[in-house]
Enzyme design. Structure first.
Site, PDB file in Angstrom:
ATOM      1  N   HIS B  75       0.942  -1.394  -0.266  1.00  0.00           N
ATOM      2  CA  HIS B  75      -0.310  -0.125   0.059  1.00  0.00           C
ATOM      3  C   HIS B  75       0.584   1.758   0.283  1.00  0.00           C
ATOM      4  O   HIS B  75       0.835   2.330  -0.580  1.00  0.00           O
ATOM      5  CB  HIS B  75      -0.698   0.416   0.483  1.00  0.00           C
ATOM      6  CG  HIS B  75      -1.274   1.794   1.740  1.00  0.00           C
ATOM      7  ND1 HIS B  75      -2.783   1.899   0.931  1.00  0.00           N
ATOM      8  CD2 HIS B  75      -1.645   2.056   2.267  1.00  0.00           C
ATOM      9  CE1 HIS B  75      -3.227   2.820   1.256  1.00  0.00           C
ATOM     10  NE2 HIS B  75      -2.288   3.064   2.166  1.00  0.00           N
ATOM     11  N   ASP B 104       8.231  21.458 -26.788  1.00  0.00           N
ATOM     12  CA  ASP B 104       7.986  20.258 -25.897  1.00  0.00           C
ATOM     13  C   ASP B 104       9.334  20.185 -24.676  1.00  0.00           C
ATOM     14  O   ASP B 104       9.362  21.257 -24.104  1.00  0.00           O
ATOM     15  CB  ASP B 104       8.500  19.048 -26.744  1.00  0.00           C
ATOM     16  CG  ASP B 104       7.719  17.970 -26.140  1.00  0.00           C
ATOM     17  OD1 ASP B 104       8.131  17.418 -25.432  1.00  0.00           O
ATOM     18  OD2 ASP B 104       7.619  17.326 -26.954  1.00  0.00           O
ATOM     19  N   TRP B 139       7.674  -0.726   4.007  1.00  0.00           N
ATOM     20  CA  TRP B 139       8.220  -0.010   2.762  1.00  0.00           C
ATOM     21  C   TRP B 139       9.699   0.662   3.621  1.00  0.00           C
ATOM     22  O   TRP B 139      10.612   1.147   2.228  1.00  0.00           O
ATOM     23  CB  TRP B 139       7.459   1.480   2.524  1.00  0.00           C
ATOM     24  CG  TRP B 139       7.317   2.822   2.798  1.00  0.00           C
ATOM     25  CD1 TRP B 139       6.866   3.008   3.942  1.00  0.00           C
ATOM     26  CD2 TRP B 139       8.167   3.242   2.380  1.00  0.00           C
ATOM     27  NE1 TRP B 139       7.193   4.224   4.201  1.00  0.00           N
ATOM     28  CE2 TRP B 139       7.935   5.296   3.673  1.00  0.00           C
ATOM     29  CE3 TRP B 139       8.719   4.444   1.323  1.00  0.00           C
ATOM     30  CZ2 TRP B 139       8.556   6.490   3.414  1.00  0.00           C
ATOM     31  CZ3 TRP B 139       9.534   5.689   1.171  1.00  0.00           C
ATOM     32  CH2 TRP B 139       8.758   6.837   2.291  1.00  0.00           C
ATOM     33  N   SER B 169      14.354   6.293 -13.885  1.00  0.00           N
ATOM     34  CA  SER B 169      12.583   6.294 -14.583  1.00  0.00           C
ATOM     35  C   SER B 169      13.253   7.971 -13.290  1.00  0.00           C
ATOM     36  O   SER B 169      13.049   9.297 -14.281  1.00  0.00           O
ATOM     37  CB  SER B 169      12.008   5.760 -14.019  1.00  0.00           C
ATOM     38  OG  SER B 169      10.415   6.963 -14.049  1.00  0.00           O
ATOM     39  N   SER B 170      12.739   8.082 -12.501  1.00  0.00           N
ATOM     40  CA  SER B 170      12.761   9.700 -11.378  1.00  0.00           C
ATOM     41  C   SER B 170      13.653  10.558 -11.789  1.00  0.00           C
ATOM     42  O   SER B 170      13.968  11.333 -11.966  1.00  0.00           O
ATOM     43  CB  SER B 170      12.643   9.115 -10.167  1.00  0.00           C
ATOM     44  OG  SER B 170      11.640   8.878  -9.874  1.00  0.00           O
ATOM     45  N   HIS B 253      13.528  12.239   3.651  1.00  0.00           N
ATOM     46  CA  HIS B 253      12.814  13.002   3.751  1.00  0.00           C
ATOM     47  C   HIS B 253      12.854  13.605   2.731  1.00  0.00           C
ATOM     48  O   HIS B 253      11.667  14.528   2.507  1.00  0.00           O
ATOM     49  CB  HIS B 253      13.210  14.199   5.444  1.00  0.00           C
ATOM     50  CG  HIS B 253      12.133  14.098   5.958  1.00  0.00           C
ATOM     51  ND1 HIS B 253      11.275  13.637   6.059  1.00  0.00           N
ATOM     52  CD2 HIS B 253      12.160  15.632   5.087  1.00  0.00           C
ATOM     53  CE1 HIS B 253      10.222  14.885   6.532  1.00  0.00           C
ATOM     54  NE2 HIS B 253      10.778  16.380   6.310  1.00  0.00           N
ATOM     55  N   GLU B 255      12.095  12.710   0.418  1.00  0.00           N
ATOM     56  CA  GLU B 255      11.228  11.988  -0.826  1.00  0.00           C
ATOM     57  C   GLU B 255       9.531  12.805   0.093  1.00  0.00           C
ATOM     58  O   GLU B 255       8.449  12.933  -1.017  1.00  0.00           O
ATOM     59  CB  GLU B 255      10.776  10.734  -0.495  1.00  0.00           C
ATOM     60  CG  GLU B 255      10.169  10.092  -1.243  1.00  0.00           C
ATOM     61  CD  GLU B 255      10.151  10.191  -2.748  1.00  0.00           C
ATOM     62  OE1 GLU B 255      10.269   9.743  -2.866  1.00  0.00           O
ATOM     63  OE2 GLU B 255       8.069   9.623  -2.692  1.00  0.00           O
ATOM     64  N   TYR B 257       9.268  16.049   0.564  1.00  0.00           N
ATOM     65  CA  TYR B 257       8.619  17.393  -0.027  1.00  0.00           C
ATOM     66  C   TYR B 257       8.891  16.777  -1.994  1.00  0.00           C
ATOM     67  O   TYR B 257       7.985  17.610  -2.151  1.00  0.00           O
ATOM     68  CB  TYR B 257       9.964  17.856   0.335  1.00  0.00           C
ATOM     69  CG  TYR B 257       9.892  18.365   1.824  1.00  0.00           C
ATOM     70  CD1 TYR B 257       8.365  18.999   2.403  1.00  0.00           C
ATOM     71  CD2 TYR B 257      10.757  17.546   2.720  1.00  0.00           C
ATOM     72  CE1 TYR B 257       8.708  18.747   3.881  1.00  0.00           C
ATOM     73  CE2 TYR B 257      11.503  18.018   4.241  1.00  0.00           C
ATOM     74  CZ  TYR B 257       9.843  18.240   4.769  1.00  0.00           C
ATOM     75  OH  TYR B 257       9.765  18.513   6.494  1.00  0.00           O
ATOM     76  N   SER B 268      -0.893  26.417  -5.622  1.00  0.00           N
ATOM     77  CA  SER B 268      -0.514  28.442  -6.200  1.00  0.00           C
ATOM     78  C   SER B 268      -1.419  28.525  -7.187  1.00  0.00           C
ATOM     79  O   SER B 268      -1.645  29.921  -7.510  1.00  0.00           O
ATOM     80  CB  SER B 268       1.358  28.648  -5.799  1.00  0.00           C
ATOM     81  OG  SER B 268       1.810  27.622  -4.435  1.00  0.00           O
ATOM     82  N   HIS B 302      14.470  13.093  12.373  1.00  0.00           N
ATOM     83  CA  HIS B 302      13.132  13.259  13.396  1.00  0.00           C
ATOM     84  C   HIS B 302      12.144  11.390  12.410  1.00  0.00           C
ATOM     85  O   HIS B 302      11.260  11.271  13.376  1.00  0.00           O
ATOM     86  CB  HIS B 302      12.597  14.201  13.022  1.00  0.00           C
ATOM     87  CG  HIS B 302      11.975  14.422  11.751  1.00  0.00           C
ATOM     88  ND1 HIS B 302      11.932  15.743  10.880  1.00  0.00           N
ATOM     89  CD2 HIS B 302      11.346  13.012  10.566  1.00  0.00           C
ATOM     90  CE1 HIS B 302      10.915  15.177   9.885  1.00  0.00           C
ATOM     91  NE2 HIS B 302      10.849  13.804   9.394  1.00  0.00           N
ATOM     92  N   HIS B 303      12.876  11.397  12.090  1.00  0.00           N
ATOM     93  CA  HIS B 303      12.046   9.493  11.612  1.00  0.00           C
ATOM     94  C   HIS B 303      13.160   8.464  12.575  1.00  0.00           C
ATOM     95  O   HIS B 303      12.118   7.054  12.374  1.00  0.00           O
ATOM     96  CB  HIS B 303      12.367   9.251  10.429  1.00  0.00           C
ATOM     97  CG  HIS B 303      11.399  10.063   9.273  1.00  0.00           C
ATOM     98  ND1 HIS B 303      10.194   9.792   9.032  1.00  0.00           N
ATOM     99  CD2 HIS B 303      12.303  11.268   8.974  1.00  0.00           C
ATOM    100  CE1 HIS B 303       9.654  10.542   8.071  1.00  0.00           C
ATOM    101  NE2 HIS B 303      10.755  11.714   7.880  1.00  0.00           N
ATOM    102  N   THR B 328       6.758  26.396   5.647  1.00  0.00           N
ATOM    103  CA  THR B 328       5.136  25.688   5.541  1.00  0.00           C
ATOM    104  C   THR B 328       3.547  26.374   5.589  1.00  0.00           C
ATOM    105  O   THR B 328       3.406  27.074   5.189  1.00  0.00           O
ATOM    106  CB  THR B 328       5.154  24.218   6.557  1.00  0.00           C
ATOM    107  OG1 THR B 328       6.382  23.758   5.435  1.00  0.00           O
ATOM    108  CG2 THR B 328       3.931  24.060   5.287  1.00  0.00           C
ATOM    109  N   LYS B 331       4.156  29.756   3.254  1.00  0.00           N
ATOM    110  CA  LYS B 331       2.676  29.356   2.458  1.00  0.00           C
ATOM    111  C   LYS B 331       1.319  28.835   2.751  1.00  0.00           C
ATOM    112  O   LYS B 331       1.169  29.972   2.111  1.00  0.00           O
ATOM    113  CB  LYS B 331       3.542  27.812   2.138  1.00  0.00           C
ATOM    114  CG  LYS B 331       3.843  27.887   0.916  1.00  0.00           C
ATOM    115  CD  LYS B 331       4.895  26.127   0.641  1.00  0.00           C
ATOM    116  CE  LYS B 331       5.729  26.284  -0.399  1.00  0.00           C
ATOM    117  NZ  LYS B 331       5.433  27.015  -1.848  1.00  0.00           N
ATOM    118  N   ARG B 450       1.618   0.496  15.033  1.00  0.00           N
ATOM    119  CA  ARG B 450       0.254   0.570  13.594  1.00  0.00           C
ATOM    120  C   ARG B 450       1.554  -0.621  13.062  1.00  0.00           C
ATOM    121  O   ARG B 450       2.212  -1.474  13.769  1.00  0.00           O
ATOM    122  CB  ARG B 450       1.290   1.460  12.478  1.00  0.00           C
ATOM    123  CG  ARG B 450       2.502   1.688  12.242  1.00  0.00           C
ATOM    124  CD  ARG B 450       3.305   3.502  12.635  1.00  0.00           C
ATOM    125  NE  ARG B 450       2.834   3.258  10.617  1.00  0.00           N
ATOM    126  CZ  ARG B 450       3.764   4.066   9.719  1.00  0.00           C
ATOM    127  NH1 ARG B 450       4.247   5.164  10.799  1.00  0.00           N
ATOM    128  NH2 ARG B 450       3.679   4.624   9.007  1.00  0.00           N
TER     129      ARG B 450
END
Lengths: 98, 613, 237, 346
Positions: B75, B104, B139, B169-170, B253, B255, B257, B268, B302-303, B328, B331, B450
Site C-alpha cells: 500500500h 515540448d 516500505w 525513471s525518476s 525525508h 522524498e 517533500y 498556488s 526525526h524518523h 510551511t 505558504k 501501527r
C-alpha cells in the site's frame, strides 16, 4: 554549434602543465606515504590537502569549470556540498569521525 | 535515414495504439503517466480497504498476518512510488511546457523513456502479487529483517530491483524537467516570472536528482547482501543495521517533500485563478518552497527519534524539524492572503484546494507535535503517525491532485468535468477522509501500534477502528464517483473553450486540447501571470498567439520531434535486466544488451525524421 | 554521439544560450556526486568496524595503486587533448588521443582486475602458535617441523568481512563507471570514421565534450577514493 | 489530575472531541494518563503542544473559513483589486511562528535529556532486556533473576533498562510508564522508567519485526518493595520438583519431546536451552506467549498444542521437534501432562 558565449578554453600547453602537476603531486603522495611513522599525524592533513588540490585542478582545467557557465558550477558544487554534508553528518552520527 | 539500425523502421504519423507506444509528445506522455498512476492509486486504495476491513473488528480473520504485512508494505510503496509521484509527473508533463511557453520538453525521447521505465519498474514491484510473495517488511524495509536469513522470499528482491528501476525513471524525468525549465522558457519569462507550479517542479526535480542516488546505494548494499552474501547489514560481521535507516531516511525525508511540493505548486495556481487575484507574496512563496526543499535535507533523523541516537542528535534534529514549519506556515498564510479580498468562485477545483489547506493544517500541526522528540517517543509507530501521514499525503498531495485534475482537465481534453458530480466527489471525500483518518489520532493516543495485523478486545480500540473503516469505504465510494465523472465527462462533458476559468498562465492562451506543437507562435512574456496581463493588464503589446493564427496555420513549418520506438525498447531492456537480477544473471545480461542496443540506435536516430516533411 | 534531442528550432535558442545536453551532463554529475558520496559514507562509517581481517593495511598495495592512479590521471590528459583536437576540427589527432584515453582507461581496469584477484589470493605470513595451542586439525603442516612462521591464505573477497564488502562495492562501482566510459570513448572513436567525423566536428565537439566531462568526473572520484581508501585508509590502520 | 479534568471539562467539549476527546484515558495503553515521571514529562509536553496547536488551528482555520465565506464571488462582480503582497504582514507571520517554535524548543531539549537518564542521585536499579521474535527475555543482573515477558519492579525506583535484540529490530514501549526506544541487534540502547503506583502496565513491541509483531507484548508489574523482594527470592530458587503423577510424566516429556533444546529450567540439568524463554517459574507469571494469553490451564494447553494459532510464524512451531517431527508429536495425554508440569513451575 557555436553559441555566443562559448568559453575560452586553455591551450594544450596548460593541459600539459596541469598533467605535470598531477603527476608530481601523485608522486609526492606516494613518497609521503612511506615517510616515517612519526609523521602519521600530519600525513592525513597533507593527503587531504593534496587530494583536494588534484580534484580542483581536474575540475577547473580539464572540466573547464573555471572558464565555463556559472550554472554548471552551481549544479556540481551543489551536488558536491550536499554529498559532503551527508558524509560528515553520518560520520558524526556514527561517532566515527577520524 | 528513416530506418534505424537496419531493424526498426521509424514510425511515422502513427495512429491508434502505435501512436501511444511511440509517442514523444509531452501531453500524451503526461496522459499515460496520469492514467497509469490513477490505476495504481485504485490498486493502493483497494489494498487499504482490505486492511481496513481486517481492522474493523478485534481479531478479525479476513487476511493472515503474512498477507497483512504484504498489504501495508505494498500500500505504501504503491501510493508513494506508483501513484503520487507519477501523478505529479503527469502534471509536470501536461503543464510545464505549456506554462513556460515551450513546444515540448528538452529531451522528448528521454521523457518517453522515463515513462516506460516507470511502467516496468511498477510491474517489477507488483510482481509479488502474481508469484505470491510481495515485499513484507514495510516500505522502509529496516535491516536486518530484510536479510535473506529472516526473509528468504523473493518479495524483498522485487522491492530492491523495483525501486532501483523506478529511481532511474525518476532521475531521468527530473533531469529532463530541470533542463526544460531552465532552458526552454519563452522570451521574457525570467525566473521570478515563473508560475509557482514551475518553481515547485524545479525544486522537486532537484530533490529527486540528489535524493534518489542515496536510496540507490542503500538498495545496492541490500542487494549485495541478499544475492552475494556480503556483510553490509550483517551484525555478526560488525555491521551497524542503523546505517540502512540513515541511508533510507536521507532519501526518505526529501522524498516527503517530493510528494508535497508539486501539490503546493498546484494549489498556488488554482487559488489565484479562482479568486482572480495574483498569488499573495509571490517571492516569499517561492523562497519558502526552496527553503523547504533545502531544509528537507537536514531533518531526516526525526524518523529515528526512538533509535537511540542520543539526546544531542535528537535535540538537533528536533529543532531543525520544528523550524521547517516556518516556511510551511508562510505558504499557508500567503494562500489565505490570496483568497482575502478576492472574488472566490467556489468551483470544484478551488474547493479541493481549500480542502487541501484545511487538511494540511491538521497534518502540519500534528507534524510539529512529532518534532518534539521526547513526546514523539510516545507517538512514534502508533496510529497517531498514521493519521499524520494520511493528513499530509491524502489531505495534502491527493487533494491537490484532484484540484489539479478539475483545473486542467478542460485544457487537456477540451471538456469540463461535471461540477455537480464534482461537488459530491469533494464533500464525500472530505467526509470519508476525516472519518477514516481523524480517529486514528485517538487510536494512536490510546496506544494502538501501527502495522499490527490485528488486536485483542478490551484495549478500547474497537469503536474508532470501526469508524475509520466506514470512513475508508466512504472515501472509496467518493473515488468511484470521480472515476464516473471522469469517463462521463470525457465523452459528454460540456465543451470548455480555451480559457474556461479566466486563467492567468500561458497554457490558457492556446486551444483546448492544445495542438501537437502547443504554441503556433512562441509568446513573449512581460510579467508574472503572463496571460492575465495580456487579457486584463496594463496594455503591454503582448503578441496574441490565440485565435486566428491557429485557424490558418495548422502547424505547417513547425518541426516537432518525431515519434520513436527506441525509448520503449531501451527501457524494455532495463525491465528484462531487472527481472534478470531477481531470477537469473544471463537474463540480466540479455536485458543490458538490449538497453545498449537501444542506446546506440537512439543516439544515431535524429530527433526529427528528415524525410517527414 | 547523440543528435540533439530538442525540437530543431529550439536548438539554437535556449533561454540561457547553453546547450541542453551540456546542462544535462552537469546536472547528472551533480547526481553522481550523491551516489559516490553515499558509497564513500558507507565505507567510512564501517571503517575499522570489521570483526575479522584482513584489513586495508594487509592487502592494499600502495605501489601498484599509485601507478594505476597515475595511469588514470594521464588518461584525463589524453581526454582533454582529444577534445582540444576535435574542437579545432582535427579528426586525425582526435582519433589518436581518444584511442590513447581508452587504452589508458582499459589499463586502469586491468590494474583493478589484477588487484582484485590478488586480494582474493592474498597470502600472509603468520607466527606459529605454541604447539599446545594448536587446534586438532591444524591446517598447515608448515609449523610441524619446528618452523616459527607459516604462510596461509588471508584473502579478501566481498564476503570476507565488512571491509571487503565496502571496498569491493565502492571500487567496483567506480570500475563499472570506467567501463562505461571506455565503451563510450571507443564508440566516439568508431563514430569519427563515419562521414570523416563531420558529425563530431559540427557542434564544436560537443559530443566529445560530454564524454570528456564524464571521464574526468570518473577520474576525480578516483582521486578521492585513492586518498580516502588507500593513502589515509592504510596510514590510519 | 488537573490535566485530566481539563479534557473532560464540558466547556471545551467540542474542541476536545476534535483533538483528544475521542480518547478514553482509562484505556490500558492510553498515553493520556501517565503513571511515572518519564511518561508524565512526555505527557506534559504533549499537552503543551496540544493546546498550542489547537489555538493555532482555530485561528488559522477560522481565518480561512471566514475568508472563503466573506469573499465568495457575487454575481456580476468585477475584477478585485490586484494585491501582490504586504511585506510587513509577511514578515510578521514568519517571525511569530519562529518565535513560538523557539519557545517550544527549550522544554523539548530539556525533556529530551531528562528522559534519557534518571536524575543523578536517584534510587536506581538496572535490568537487561533482550528482544526476540516475538518475546522478551529479562535479566536482573544484580540479583541474577532471569525471566521472560514480565518485568517486576518495585514502586518508586528508577529502573534503567539496557536493551538489545537477538534477531531483528524491535521497540520497547510501556505507554503508561515511558515512551519507546528501539531494540537493535548488535547494539545496546537504554531508557528508564519509574512506576509511581503499584499495578500492571501493558507494554508491546512497537517496531515492525515480522509476522507476529502484533503479538509481541509484555507486562510491567510494579509492587511494593517488600513484595518485590519476596518475588526475587522466589525466582532465585530452583524449579519445584514435580509432585503428581501427571507432573512427573510431564517433566519427562519435557525432556523426551526435546523442549529442553530451547528452554531452560533451573534445577533440571538437562533443560538448558537458551533459544526460548526461561521456564523455571513460568507458572508464577500472569500471562504466557509474551503477554498474549492469560496463564490458565486451558490457555497453556492450547498454546502447547498449536502455538501458531496464536502466533503465526513463531519459532517454536517452525523448529521445535514436537511440531516438525512426527516421532515427537504430542498426543492428548502428552498435552495434559505437559500442561500439568508447566503449571507446577510456580
Amino acid at each position: 554549434m557555436e553559441h555566443g558565449r562559448h568559453p575560452a578554453h586553455p591551450t594544450p600547453m596548460t593541459y600539459l602543465k596541469v598533467a605535470a602537476i598531477l603527476a608530481i603531486v601523485t608522486f609526492i603522495e606516494w613518497a609521503i606515504f612511506f615517510a616515517p611513522e612519526s609523521m602519521d599525524s600530519i600525513k592525513l592533513t597533507v593527503f587531504s590537502v593534496l587530494s583536494v588540490m588534484k580534484f580542483a585542478l581536474v575540475v577547473m582545467f580539464y572540466m573547464h569549470l573555471k572558464f565555463d557557465e556559472r550554472l554548471f558550477s552551481m549544479f556540481f558544487v551543489g551536488g558536491l556540498t550536499l554529498a559532503s554534508g551527508v558524509i560528515i553528518a553520518l560520520l558524526v552520527l556514527f561517532q566515527a569521525l577520524l | 535515414m528513416a530506418t534505424i539500425a537496419g531493424v526498426f523502421s521509424r514510425p511515422t504519423r502513427p495512429t491508434g495504439i502505435w501512436a501511444w507506444i511511440s509517442t514523444v509528445d509531452h501531453k500524451k506522455i503526461g496522459a499515460l503517466y496520469g492514467v497509469t498512476a490513477f490505476v495504481f492509486f485504485l490498486v493502493g486504495g483497494l489494498e487499504a480497504l482490505i486492511m481496513r476491513l481486517q481492522l474493523a473488528r478485534a481479531e478479525h480473520g479476513i487476511v493472515s498476518a503474512e498477507v497483512f504485512s504484504q498489504l501495508f508494505t505494498m500500500h505504501a510503496l504503491t501510493m508513494i512510488f506508483l501513484a503520487i509521484m507519477p501523478l505529479s509527473a503527469a502534471f509536470f508533463n501536461l503543464v510545464v511546457p505549456l506554462m513556460i511557453g515551450a513546444r515540448d520538453v528538452a529531451f522528448p525521447r528521454l521523457n518517453a523513456f522515463s515513462y516506460w521505465v516507470f511502467l516496468l519498474g511498477a510491474f517489477i514491484l507488483q510482481t509479488g502479487w502474481i508469484v505470491g510473495s510481495s515485499p513484507n517488511t514495510g516500505w522502509f524495509a529496516y535491516a536486518p529483517l530484510t536479510a535473506e536469513s529472516f526473509n528468504p522470499s523473493k518479495g524483498m528482491d522485487f522491492y530492491v530491483v523495483g525501486l532501483g528501476v523506478l529511481g532511474v525513471s525518476s532521475v531521468a524525468a527530473a533531469l529532463n524537467f530541470i533542463i526544460t525549465i531552465i532552458n526552454m522558457r519563452a522570451p521574457g519569462m525570467t525566473l521570478m516570472r515563473l508560475p509557482v507550479f514551475i518553481w515547485m517542479t524545479l525544486v522537486t526535480s532537484f530533490l529527486l536528482v540528489t535524493a534518489m542516488p542515496v536510496i540507490t546505494v542503500g538498495l545496492i548494499e541490500l542487494y549485495m547482501d541478499r544475492t552475494f552474501g556480503m556483510n553490509f547489514f550483517n551484525v555478526d560481521a560488525g555491521a551497524d543495521v542503523i546505517l540502512w535507516q540513515h541511508l533510507f531516511w536521507v532519501f526518505g525525508h526529501p522524498e516527503v517533500y517530493i510528494l508535497i511540493l508539486p501539490a503546493m505548486g498546484i494549489i498556488s495556481e488554482v487559488l489565484p485563478t479562482f479568486s482572480r487575484k495574483p498569488l499573495y507574496g509571490y517571492p516569499v512563496v517561492v523562497l519558502s518552497g526552496i527553503t523547504i526543499g533545502f531544509m528537507g535535507w537536514a531533518v531526516w533523523s526525526h524518523h529515528m527519534f526512538t533509535v537511540g541516537l542520543g539526546p544531542i542528535a535528537n535535540s538537533v534534529f528536533a529543532i531543525t524539524t520544528m523550524f521547517i514549519a516556518v516556511p510551511t506556515g508562510i505558504k499557508i498564510f500567503n494562500w489565505i492572503g490570496t483568497l482575502w479580498g478576492g472574488s472566490v468562485d467556489l468551483k470544484t477545483a478551488p474547493l479541493f484546494a481549500i480542502g487541501f489547506i484545511f487538511l494540511f493544517i491538521v497534518g502540519g500541526l500534528s507534524g510539529v507535535m512529532h518534532a518534539i522528540s521526547p513526546s514523539d517517543a510516545q507517538q512514534q509507530d502508533t496510529y497517531f503517525i498514521v493519521a499524520h501521514i494520511h493528513y499530509v499525503l491524502f489531505g495534502g498531495s491527493i487533494m491537490a491532485v484532484f484540484a489539479g485534475i478539475y483545473y486542467w482537465f478542460p485544457k487537456a481534453t477540451g471538456r469540463l468535468l461535471s461540477e455537480r458530480v464534482g461537488k459530491w466527489h469533494f464533500w464525500l471525500t472530505m467526509l470519508g477522509m476525516n472519518l477514516a483518518f481523524y480517529p486514528m489520532h485517538f487510536l494512536g493516543l490510546d496506544g494502538m501500534v501501527r502495522r499490527n495485523y490485528t488486536y485483542p478486545e478490551g484495549m478500547g480500540w474497537d469503536f474508532w477502528n470501526m469508524v475509520s473503516t466506514i470512513g475508508a469505504f466512504i472515501l472509496g465510494f467518493a473515488t468511484l464517483i470521480f472515476v464516473h465523472n471522469f469517463f462521463r465527462s470525457l465523452r459528454k462533458g460540456e465543451i470548455s473553450g480555451d480559457d474556461p476559468w479566466d486563467g492567468r498562465t500561458l497554457e490558457w492562451s492556446i486551444p483546448s486540447p492544445p495542438p501537437e506543437y502547443n504554441f503556433a507562435v512562441i509568446p513573449t512574456v512581460h510579467g508574472r501571470d503572463a496571460f492575465w496581463e495580456q487579457k486584463h493588464g496594463s496594455g503591454h503589446g503582448v503578441h496574441a498567439p490565440a485565435g486566428g493564427a491557429y485557424d490558418h496555420d495548422e502547424g505547417h513549418g513547425i518541426h516537432m520531434p518525431s515519434p520513436s520506438i527506441l525509448p520503449l525498447i531501451t527501457s524494455l531492456g532495463l525491465g528484462i535486466a531487472g527481472y534478470g537480477l531477481v531470477y537469473s544473471f544471463p537474463v540480466a545480461i540479455l536485458g543490458a544488451a538490449i538497453t545498449m542496443f537501444g542506446t546506440y540506435a537512439w543516439s544515431m536516430e535524429p530527433a526529427t525524421a528528415p524525410d517527414e516533411h | 554521439m547523440e543528435h540533439t534531442e530538442a525540437a530543431p528550432h529550439a536548438e539554437h535558442a535556449t533561454t540561457t544560450g547553453i546547450d541542453h545536453r551540456k546542462m544535462l551532463i552537469w546536472a547528472f554529475l551533480g547526481s553522481e556526486c550523491m551516489f559516490f558520496g553515499s558509497l564513500i559514507a558507507t565505507y567510512l562509517v564501517y571503517y575499522g568496524q570489521s570483526i575479522s581481517g584482513p584489513g586495508p593495511a594487509d592487502v592494499l598495495d600502495i605501489n601498484t595503486t599509485t601507478v594505476s592512479t597515475f595511469v588514470l590521471l594521464m588518461s584525463s590528459l589524453m581526454m582533454v587533448l582529444s577534445y582540444s583536437a576535435i574542437s579545432k576540427g582535427d579528426v586525425k589527432r582526435f582519433r589518436v588521443w581518444i584511442l590513447c584515453t581508452a587504452i589508458l582507461g582499459s589499463t586502469f581496469l586491468g590494474f583493478q582486475f589484477f588487484e582484485f584477484t590478488e586480494f582474493a589470493h592474498h597470502h600472509q605470513e603468520f607466527e606459529c602458535p605454541p604447539a599446545l595451542d594448536r587446534p586438532a586439525q591444524y591446517p598447515d603442516t608448515a609449523c610441524m617441523d619446528g618452523a616459527t612462521h607459516y604462510e596461509a591464505n588471508y584473502g579478501l573477497t566481498p564476503r570476507t568481512n565488512l571491509f571487503g564488502s565496502t571496498f569491493f562495492t565502492l571500487t567496483g562501482f567506480h570500475g563499472a563507471h570506467v567501463t562505461v566510459g571506455v565503451i563510450w570513448l571507443l564508440s566516439l572513436f568508431g563514430y569519427s570514421f563515419r562521414r570523416r567525423g563531420e558529425d563530431l566536428i559540427r557542434d564544436g565537439g560537443l559530443n566529445v565534450d560530454l564524454a570528456a566531462l564524464y571521464w574526468h568526473f570518473v577520474d576525480i572520484v578516483w582521486i578521492v577514493i585513492f586518498t580516502v581508501v588507500y593513502l589515509i585508509g592504510v596510514t590510519v590502520a | 489530575m488537573m490535566k485530566r479534568s481539563l479534557f473532560k471539562s464540558p466547556a471545551i467539549a467540542i474542541l476536545g472531541l476534535l483533538l483528544a476527546g475521542g480518547c478514553n484515558p482509562d484505556n490500558p495503553q492510553s498515553i493520556l494518563v501517565a503513571s511515572g515521571p518519564v511518561a508524565q514529562r512526555q505527557l506534559d509536553l504533549f499537552n503543551l503542544l496540544l493546546w498550542a496547536v489547537t489555538i493555532i488551528f482555530v485561528l488559522v482555520c477560522g481565518w480561512l473559513v471566514y475568508t472563503v465565506i466573506r469573499y465568495r464571488r457575487k454575481p456580476g462582480q468585477g475584477i478585485p483589486e490586484q494585491v501582490h503582497g504586504n511585506t510587513k504582514l509577511e514578515i510578521t507571520w514568519t517571525v511569530i511562528p519562529a518565535l513560538l517554535l523557539a519557545a517550544v524548543a527549550v522544554p523539548t531539549v530539556a525533556a529530551q535529556f531528562y528522559i534519557t537518564e534518571p536524575p543523578a542521585g536517584s534510587d536506581q536499579m538496572r535490568i537487561e532486556v533482550t528482544g526476540h521474535q516475538w518475546w522478551w527475555s529479562v535479566v536482573y543482573p544484580d540479583s541474577g533473576v532471569v525471566t521472560a515477558n514480565e518485568i517486576r519492579v518495585p514502586v518508586g525506583k528508577a529502573v534503567v533498562v539496557d536493551l538489545t535484540a537477538e534477531d531483528v529490530i524491535h521497540s520497547f514501549w510501556i505507554p503508561k510508564l515511558a515512551g519507546k526506544i528501539d531494540v537493535v541487534p548488535g547494539k545496546t540502547t537504554s531508557m528508564w522508567f519509574q512506576a509511581d503506583e503499584p499495578g500492571e502496565y501493558l507494554g508491546q513491541c512497537a517496531e515492525f519485526c515480522g509476522e507476529s509483531h502484533a503479538w509481541m507484548k509484555f507486562r510491567v508489574i510494579a509492587q511494593s518493595p517488600e513484595e518485590y523482594e519476596a518475588w526475587t527470592q522466589a525466582q532465585l530458587a530452583d524449579a519445584p520438583q514435580p509432585a503428581t503423577e501427571a507432573e512427573t510424566t510431564g517433566a519427562q516429556l519435557f525432556i523426551t519431546k526435546a523442549c529442553i533444546a530451547c528452554h531452560k529450567i533451573e534445577g533440571v540439568p538437562a533443560a538448558a536451552g537458551v533459544i526460548g524463554p526461561n521456564l523455571t517459574h513460568v507458572a508464577s507469571r500472569t500471562a504466557i506467549a509474551a503477554g498474549v494469553l492469560d496463564n490458565t490451564e486451558e490457555n497453556v494447553r492450547a498454546w502447547i498444542k498449536d502455538p501458531s494459532e496464536f502466533k503465526p510464524g513463531n519459532i517454536m512451531n517452525r523448529d521445535g521437534l514436537a511440531y516438525t517431527n512426527p516421532q515427537f508429536a504430542l498426543n492428548e495425554d502428552d498435552l495434559n501432562n505437559l500442561t500439568a508440569y508447566i503449571l507446577s513451575l510456580k
